[in-house]
Design an enzyme around this catalytic site. Structure first.
Site, PDB file in Angstrom:
ATOM      1  CE  LYS A 125      33.147 -26.334  15.939  1.00 32.24           C
ATOM      2  NZ  LYS A 125      32.823 -27.753  15.658  1.00 32.24           N
ATOM      3  CD  GLU A 200      27.252 -26.066  30.964  1.00 39.50           C
ATOM      4  OE1 GLU A 200      26.677 -25.012  31.242  1.00 39.50           O
ATOM      5  OE2 GLU A 200      26.709 -27.004  30.365  1.00 39.50           O
TER       6      GLU A 200
HETATM    7  P1  NAD Z   1      34.630 -32.313  22.153  1.00 40.06           P
HETATM    8  O1  NAD Z   1      35.355 -31.555  23.202  1.00 40.06           O
HETATM    9  O2  NAD Z   1      35.392 -33.251  21.316  1.00 40.06           O
HETATM   10  O3  NAD Z   1      33.919 -31.314  21.136  1.00 40.06           O
HETATM   11  C1  NAD Z   1      33.049 -30.295  21.602  1.00 40.06           C
HETATM   12  C2  NAD Z   1      33.106 -29.133  20.631  1.00 40.06           C
HETATM   13  O4  NAD Z   1      34.400 -28.544  20.670  1.00 40.06           O
HETATM   14  C3  NAD Z   1      32.849 -29.528  19.182  1.00 40.06           C
HETATM   15  O5  NAD Z   1      32.047 -28.534  18.559  1.00 40.06           O
HETATM   16  C4  NAD Z   1      34.241 -29.538  18.596  1.00 40.06           C
HETATM   17  O6  NAD Z   1      34.249 -29.282  17.203  1.00 40.06           O
HETATM   18  C5  NAD Z   1      34.889 -28.389  19.348  1.00 40.06           C
HETATM   19  N1  NAD Z   1      36.351 -28.417  19.409  1.00 40.06           N
HETATM   20  C6  NAD Z   1      37.184 -29.474  19.352  1.00 40.06           C
HETATM   21  N2  NAD Z   1      38.477 -29.072  19.419  1.00 40.06           N
HETATM   22  C7  NAD Z   1      38.451 -27.720  19.518  1.00 40.06           C
HETATM   23  C8  NAD Z   1      39.461 -26.729  19.624  1.00 40.06           C
HETATM   24  N3  NAD Z   1      40.760 -27.039  19.654  1.00 40.06           N
HETATM   25  N4  NAD Z   1      39.077 -25.435  19.705  1.00 40.06           N
HETATM   26  C9  NAD Z   1      37.777 -25.084  19.706  1.00 40.06           C
HETATM   27  N5  NAD Z   1      36.772 -25.987  19.591  1.00 40.06           N
HETATM   28  C10 NAD Z   1      37.104 -27.292  19.506  1.00 40.06           C
HETATM   29  O7  NAD Z   1      33.430 -33.027  22.896  1.00 40.06           O
HETATM   30  P2  NAD Z   1      32.379 -34.036  22.253  1.00 40.06           P
HETATM   31  O8  NAD Z   1      33.077 -35.338  22.048  1.00 40.06           O
HETATM   32  O9  NAD Z   1      31.695 -33.370  21.107  1.00 40.06           O
HETATM   33  O10 NAD Z   1      31.313 -34.166  23.433  1.00 40.06           O
HETATM   34  C11 NAD Z   1      31.428 -35.056  24.490  1.00 40.06           C
HETATM   35  C12 NAD Z   1      31.964 -34.363  25.733  1.00 40.06           C
HETATM   36  O11 NAD Z   1      31.134 -33.286  26.109  1.00 40.06           O
HETATM   37  C13 NAD Z   1      31.970 -35.292  26.941  1.00 40.06           C
HETATM   38  O12 NAD Z   1      33.178 -35.159  27.637  1.00 40.06           O
HETATM   39  C14 NAD Z   1      30.823 -34.775  27.786  1.00 40.06           C
HETATM   40  O13 NAD Z   1      30.913 -35.058  29.146  1.00 40.06           O
HETATM   41  C15 NAD Z   1      30.887 -33.331  27.504  1.00 40.06           C
HETATM   42  N6  NAD Z   1      29.620 -32.685  27.855  1.00 40.06           N
HETATM   43  C16 NAD Z   1      29.569 -31.926  28.989  1.00 40.06           C
HETATM   44  C17 NAD Z   1      28.373 -31.337  29.383  1.00 40.06           C
HETATM   45  C18 NAD Z   1      28.291 -30.523  30.661  1.00 40.06           C
HETATM   46  O14 NAD Z   1      27.331 -29.795  30.821  1.00 40.06           O
HETATM   47  N7  NAD Z   1      29.241 -30.616  31.556  1.00 40.06           N
HETATM   48  C19 NAD Z   1      27.237 -31.491  28.602  1.00 40.06           C
HETATM   49  C20 NAD Z   1      27.320 -32.274  27.458  1.00 40.06           C
HETATM   50  C21 NAD Z   1      28.527 -32.854  27.095  1.00 40.06           C
END
Ligand code: NAD
Length: 438
Positions: A125, A200
């Site tokens: 997803k 992550e």
């Molecule tokens: P996000 O958490 O908003 O979304 C990530 C994914 O989760 C998307 O595909 C989204 O559709 C999905 N999602 C959202 N709500 C959900 C739910 N209730 N159930 C299941 N899936 C759901 O994050 P973002 O804004 O897309 O990305 C930025 C974040 O990602 C930042 O906090 C960044 O630090 C983090 N990030 C972490 C790493 C790491 O390796 N630690 C790497 C890259 C990004």
């Protein structure tokens, strides 16, 4: 469900065959690297300067885990008196992989390649803001001869499509990369089916610069680790801690370099910073400028939308100086080209500042003192620490964070621990005593 139906056959084909097919995926990624880079720029606003290598890194991920497909099941031999215990690993089943919008192509290969090498099938997803390259990856995977149903893509909103995946009883584990708050929601959603989770999450990673370090190299790394990839990077060094004796000079040199960064068309090879991913994200990053000013930090560079670039989500590389550790701009993840700088007076103060956050993903340390390099690193609360180095990835090493930055590690064998079940088999080698009952 396709991933469930495809699982037994994919699990049971010889690992050598999985290896061959995963290398075929890597070949196709390389053959299409230019197109993948362009799609990634188009979809995310990341600059071609940094995305031109995205496909190469993605192909490396496939090759690395392909080469380990045959040994993924290997375990331990644990002989004892009268018994031989040995362990082996087996793929856990169909898994869900949920990814964010920053560097989506490279990042999804980092999760999907080990799952496939382990023998799992995958439902991916991708983030709703960056759906394009996930589809391209699935096409290349199928073109490489991986059977239908082994990799599936479900686009949609996180709260709908992502949620359904985390609640599905046939999905045995969720590999998630994204925001810490979303991680908490996924843990709740997956609780009824006792989902195994690997997270992550976010970061507010410190880069600590001591006066005895190679300051020119430290400066280069500081700039690179916050202003490359539009600052939309989980391991970005978004908090700069500088020893007071060199603080003013270091910040002055930094400001000069920040002002030289080129914001603009992401397809232009000279551009350093492209448009941020989405208007909503731009608003979020800009709100932190107001927060920083209200908190009393000094806006030393940027803070505005650049002139002459129209309505795109462009934002100047921004630096706040003279911040303190408890300010929101020193605590919360902004996830843009936004750096917060703080001075420190002693090693103990630097350590306290570095660890004073709910996150613990990465940390960067610059010092010329070997003893300090080790003792300070060992006391830092972070899953990954780079000393006198920018973020240089070596795929066998563990990748992941402490505290609110995650659960579990990726990389090398760590990935297989997540995508596989470890099984212990005990074989009696003699007639040990069995109590007689009844
Ligand atoms: P996000 O958490 O908003 O979304 C990530 C994914 O989760 C998307 O595909 C989204 O559709 C999905 N999602 C959202 N709500 C959900 C739910 N209730 N159930 C299941 N899936 C759901 O994050 P973002 O804004 O897309 O990305 C930025 C974040 O990602 C930042 O906090 C960044 O630090 C983090 N990030 C972490 C790493 C790491 O390796 N630690 C790497 C890259 C990004």
């Amino acid at each position: 469900m396709a991933a469930k139906a495809a699982f037994p056959a994919w699990r049971d084909i010889p690992a050598a065959e999985r290896k061959t097919r995963l290398h075929a995926v890597a070949d196709l990624i390389e053959a299409n690297s230019e197109e993948i880079a362009l799609l990634e720029v188009l979809d995310t606003g990341q600059t071609i300067k940094f995305m031109s290598k995205a496909a190469e890194r993605a192909a490396d991920n496939f090759r690395f885990f392909a080469d380990r497909a045959e040994s993924a099941q290997d375990g331990l031999a644990l002989p004892t008196d009268g018994h031989l215990n040995y362990t082996m690993r087996q793929p856990i089943g169909p898994v869900g992989i949920i990814t964010p919008w920053n560097t989506p192509f490279m990042l999804s290969t980092w999760k999907i390649a080990p799952a496939l090498a382990a023998g799992c099938t995958v439902v991916h997803k991708p983030a709703e803001w960056s759906p394009i390259t996930a589809i391209r990856l699935a096409e290349l995977i199928h073109e490489a001869g991986i059977p239908p149903g082994v990799v599936n893509v479900v686009n949609g909103m996180g709260e709908v499509a992502g949620k359904a995946l985390t609640e599905h009883p046939d999905i045995k584990a969720i590999g998630f990369v994204g925001d810490s708050e979303t991680g908490k929601a996924i843990m709740r959603q997956g609780s009824d089916t006792l989902k195994r989770v690997h997270f992550e999450l976010g970061g507010k990673n410190p880069v600590v610069v001591f006066a005895d370090s190679d300051l020119e190299r430290a400066l280069d790394a500081v700039l690179f680790m916050i202003y490359s990839l539009n600052g939309e990077r989980c391991t970005s060094s978004s908090r700069l801690l500088v020893e007071r004796g060199i603080y003013d000079d270091f910040i002055a040199r930094l400001v000069e370099r920040v002002r030289n960064l080129k914001v603009g068309d992401p397809f232009d090879k000279l551009t350093d910073i492209g448009p941020l991913i989405h208007p909503t994200h731009l608003e979020k990053v800009m709100r932190y400028v107001t927060v920083g000013c209200e908190e009393g930090a000094t806006l030393a560079a940027g803070g505005n939308r650049p002139e002459g670039l129209g309505d795109g989500n462009y934002f100047e590389p921004t630096l706040f100086a003279a911040a303190t550790g408890d300010m929101r701009i020193a605590q919360e993840e902004v996830f843009g080209p936004f750096l917060t700088a703080l001075p420190f007076d002693s090693e103990d103060e630097a350590l306290a500042l570095a660890n004073n956050t709910k996150y613990g993903l990465a940390a960067y340390l610059w010092t010329g003192d070997v003893r300090r390099a080790h003792t300070f690193s060992q006391r830092l609360d972070a899953g990954m620490i780079w000393v006198n180095s920018q973020n240089v990835r070596y795929l066998p090493t563990p990748f992941g964070g402490m505290k609110s930055s995650g659960i579990g590690r990726d990389g090398g064998d760590y990935s297989f621990d997540f995508y596989m079940e470890t099984k212990n088999i005990d074989v009696a080698l003699g007639d040990h005593r069995i109590p007689k009952l009844g």
